[in-house]
Design a protein around this motif. Structure first.
Motif, short mmCIF file in Angstrom:
data_model
loop_
_atom_site.label_atom_id
_atom_site.label_comp_id
_atom_site.label_asym_id
_atom_site.label_seq_id
_atom_site.Cartn_x
_atom_site.Cartn_y
_atom_site.Cartn_z
N ASP A 184 0.83 -1.21 0.00
CA ASP A 184 0.00 0.00 0.00
C ASP A 184 0.86 1.25 0.00
N GLN A 185 1.95 1.24 0.79
CA GLN A 185 2.85 2.39 0.82
C GLN A 185 3.46 2.64 -0.56
N LEU A 186 3.86 1.57 -1.24
CA LEU A 186 4.45 1.72 -2.57
C LEU A 186 3.42 2.25 -3.57
N GLU A 187 2.18 1.78 -3.46
CA GLU A 187 1.13 2.30 -4.35
C GLU A 187 0.89 3.78 -4.09
N GLN A 188 0.85 4.16 -2.81
CA GLN A 188 0.69 5.58 -2.47
C GLN A 188 1.89 6.41 -2.94
N SER A 189 3.02 5.75 -3.11
CA SER A 189 4.23 6.43 -3.57
C SER A 189 4.26 6.58 -5.09
N GLY A 190 3.28 6.00 -5.76
CA GLY A 190 3.20 6.15 -7.22
C GLY A 190 3.63 4.95 -8.01
N VAL A 191 3.94 3.82 -7.35
CA VAL A 191 4.28 2.60 -8.08
C VAL A 191 2.99 1.99 -8.64
N GLU A 192 2.98 1.69 -9.93
CA GLU A 192 1.82 1.06 -10.57
C GLU A 192 2.00 -0.45 -10.58
N PHE A 193 0.99 -1.17 -10.15
CA PHE A 193 1.03 -2.63 -10.15
C PHE A 193 0.07 -3.17 -11.20
N VAL A 194 0.58 -4.04 -12.06
CA VAL A 194 -0.23 -4.74 -13.06
C VAL A 194 -0.24 -6.20 -12.65
N MET A 195 -1.33 -6.62 -12.01
CA MET A 195 -1.40 -7.96 -11.45
C MET A 195 -2.09 -8.92 -12.42
N ASN A 196 -2.02 -10.22 -12.08
CA ASN A 196 -2.59 -11.27 -12.94
C ASN A 196 -2.04 -11.18 -14.36
N CYS A 197 -0.77 -10.83 -14.47
CA CYS A 197 -0.14 -10.64 -15.77
C CYS A 197 0.96 -11.67 -15.96
N ASN A 198 0.72 -12.63 -16.83
CA ASN A 198 1.73 -13.64 -17.16
C ASN A 198 2.53 -13.15 -18.35
N VAL A 199 3.76 -12.72 -18.09
CA VAL A 199 4.62 -12.26 -19.18
C VAL A 199 4.89 -13.44 -20.12
N GLY A 200 4.75 -13.19 -21.39
CA GLY A 200 4.88 -14.26 -22.39
C GLY A 200 3.53 -14.77 -22.85
N GLU A 201 2.48 -14.51 -22.06
CA GLU A 201 1.12 -14.90 -22.44
C GLU A 201 0.23 -13.66 -22.56
N ASP A 202 0.05 -12.95 -21.45
CA ASP A 202 -0.81 -11.76 -21.44
C ASP A 202 -0.12 -10.54 -22.04
N LEU A 203 1.19 -10.51 -21.92
CA LEU A 203 1.98 -9.39 -22.41
C LEU A 203 3.38 -9.91 -22.76
N THR A 204 3.87 -9.52 -23.91
CA THR A 204 5.18 -10.03 -24.32
C THR A 204 6.31 -9.27 -23.61
N PHE A 205 7.43 -9.95 -23.47
CA PHE A 205 8.60 -9.32 -22.89
C PHE A 205 9.05 -8.15 -23.76
N ASP A 206 9.00 -8.32 -25.07
CA ASP A 206 9.40 -7.24 -25.98
C ASP A 206 8.49 -6.02 -25.84
N ALA A 207 7.21 -6.26 -25.56
CA ALA A 207 6.29 -5.14 -25.37
C ALA A 207 6.65 -4.35 -24.12
N ILE A 208 7.05 -5.05 -23.07
CA ILE A 208 7.47 -4.37 -21.85
C ILE A 208 8.75 -3.58 -22.10
N ARG A 209 9.68 -4.16 -22.81
CA ARG A 209 10.92 -3.44 -23.15
C ARG A 209 10.62 -2.20 -23.97
N GLY A 210 9.68 -2.32 -24.89
CA GLY A 210 9.34 -1.18 -25.74
C GLY A 210 8.65 -0.06 -24.99
N LYS A 211 7.98 -0.40 -23.92
CA LYS A 211 7.22 0.59 -23.16
C LYS A 211 8.07 1.37 -22.18
#
Length: 478
Positions: free
Chosen positions: A206-233
């Protein structure tokens, strides 16, 4: 002359916080140690000898300024003690609870070596930060300057969270991606509540969220989102996935129903018992020890978590099989003692070789003896021929350790170099990988290790990422 506030180890004995009686604590998943009162924390801190060469500090992976915050605690300067503790450790209240202090800081305390009993460093560390939370001294991060650069962190365990905290303090925009529905990694779903109550972890999230860290949960890298997409972002990426692939166990009957992985068992228990989730496998009894004869295979801290969880779930009996003896087991001796107090039976120098029943009903055990040391210096177990016998069991939990997943294949990415063990190849001290702007920390680099090492890696790598963003990345953007 003012009275000496320290060096009281000669007149004041070591005194841990009160431990709940085994008959009481096995009825719930609450932590087993009480909190120090202020007077007791100051008294125990005053036992520190303030060594010229503090071995407690040098044997701490984070090199925490332990003598300094012990002295501050002993002299009623608790808020300053918190600031000193927090300066080197992102999560001191978590380390105070789960670090194996008997193998690290406390085990190397000078007065422990002289026979006076170690300073209770972990309990004081926990007290300092728990008090800081109660007093409102722990605040969300507010960077002096916000930067337009962003970092994507894959994995919401201790390494990734430690890096997220450090990067936000520098004003970097941080997004954390994780496969689970709650952040924290093994802090949340792997470690039972009797060692680490979950509100302690959740308040940090909760402290990290209040500090501005964004959490993307239930995210399987390689299935829901590619590693290359994360690198590109993002301008840089940190891999902090941990190691979740369980080591398996062969032998006849090893595929029988009722033989389960430790991570599945502990996750189900934490969800059901600590968060109140409805877990189908727990409700059906598949991952629930209630009314069962339980055999846990392994000798590390995960095995200790499993046996103590099974006791709390109401198992008929709980036995832990380990192929070496007590002195050679990798788990914390404190945890073994706690487990024995709670009714766990340890079967030393024993290894499973087969399992009986379509739904497991027994484990065929082969007795061992210790022979010559192996390549690591530990005595290698040898089989005692003709010593086989059967341990009755309705639930067998495999706690044999963890291995890395094949990330290049899982993420369909080229150029990410791994070692022959499957861990990500990364530069010591920075976490730099073979891919530009990609870093890696924690167990996915080291192999299964301690939470405190993941925190150390996350902090170090965050500093390296900042240097990258200010240097090569900044120049490339011009």
């Amino acid at each position: 002359m003012a009275k000496q506030p320290m060096l009281k180890f000669v007149t004041i004995p070591r005194d841990m916080p009160q431990k709940r009686d085994a008959s009481d604590r096995t009825g719930d998943f609450d932590e087993i140690y009480a909190e120090y009162a202020a007077q007791k924390a100051e008294e125990q801190s005053a036992r520190c000898s303030q060594c010229g060469v503090p071995y407690c500090q040098s044997h701490c992976p984070l090199h925490n300024n332990i003598p300094d915050w012990l002295r501050l605690t002993a002299t009623h300067r608790l808020e300053e003690a918190y600031e000193v503790s927090q300066s080197t450790n992102t999560f001191p209240e978590i380390c105070g609870r789960i670090c194996p202090q008997d193998r690290l800081c406390e085990g190397n305390c000078v007065i422990e070596q002289s026979g006076h009993g170690t300073v209770t460093i972990g309990a004081v560390e926990k007290y300092i930060t728990d008090t800081a939370w109660e007093k409102g001294w722990v605040k969300p991060v507010t960077p002096a300057i916000e930067r337009d650069q962003s970092v994507g962190i894959i994995g919401a365990g201790p390494g990734g969270l430690a890096a997220a905290d450090m990067l936000r303090r520098a004003g970097v925009q941080v997004t954390v991606y994780d496969r689970y529905d709650r952040a924290g990694g093994l802090l949340t779903y792997g470690i039972p509540g009797f060692k680490l109550e979950k509100d302690v972890v959740m308040r940090r999230i909760d402290q990290l969220e209040q500090s501005g860290v964004e959490f993307v949960m239930n995210c399987n890298v390689g299935e829901d989102l590619t590693f290359d997409a994360i690198r590109g972002k993002h301008d840089a990426v940190l891999i902090a996935t941990g190691v979740y692939k369980s080591r398996d166990l062969g032998g006849p009957g090893s595929g029988a129903q009722g033989i389960v992985k430790a991570i599945d068992y502990l996750t189900a228990s934490n969800r059901a018992s600590n968060f109140g989730d409805t877990v189908e496998e727990f409700e059906s009894g598949e991952l629930n020890a209630s009314g069962k004869r339980v055999v846990v295979i392994g000798g590390g801290d995960t095995a200790m978590d499993c046996v103590r969880t099974a006791i709390r779930q109401g198992a008929l009996s709980v036995k832990c099989l380990y192929r070496r003896d007590r002195l050679n087991m990798p788990g914390s001796q404190r945890e073994v003692a706690n487990a024995e107090e709670e009714g766990v039976e340890f079967v030393w120098l024993s290894a499973p070789i087969a399992f009986s029943g379509d739904s497991v009903s027994g484990v065929t055990v082969q007795k061992m003896r210790l022979g010559q040391p192996d390549a690591t210096g530990r005595q290698a177990p040898e089989v005692i021929e003709g010593s086989d016998y059967v341990e009755d069991s309705d639930l067998v939990i495999k706690a044999l350790g963890f291995e890395p997943e094949d990330l290049p294949k899982l993420w369909d990415t080229d150029g990410l170099e791994v070692t022959r063990w499957g861990t990500v190849r990364a530069e010591f001290g920075t976490g730099k990988t073979s891919l530009d702007g990609v870093y890696a920390v924690g167990d996915i680099v080291r192999g299964a290790s301690l939470v405190v090492w993941a925190i150390r890696d996350g902090r170090d790598s965050a500093q390296a990422i900042l240097e990258y963003l200010d240097g090569p990345k900044a120049m490339a953007a011009e």
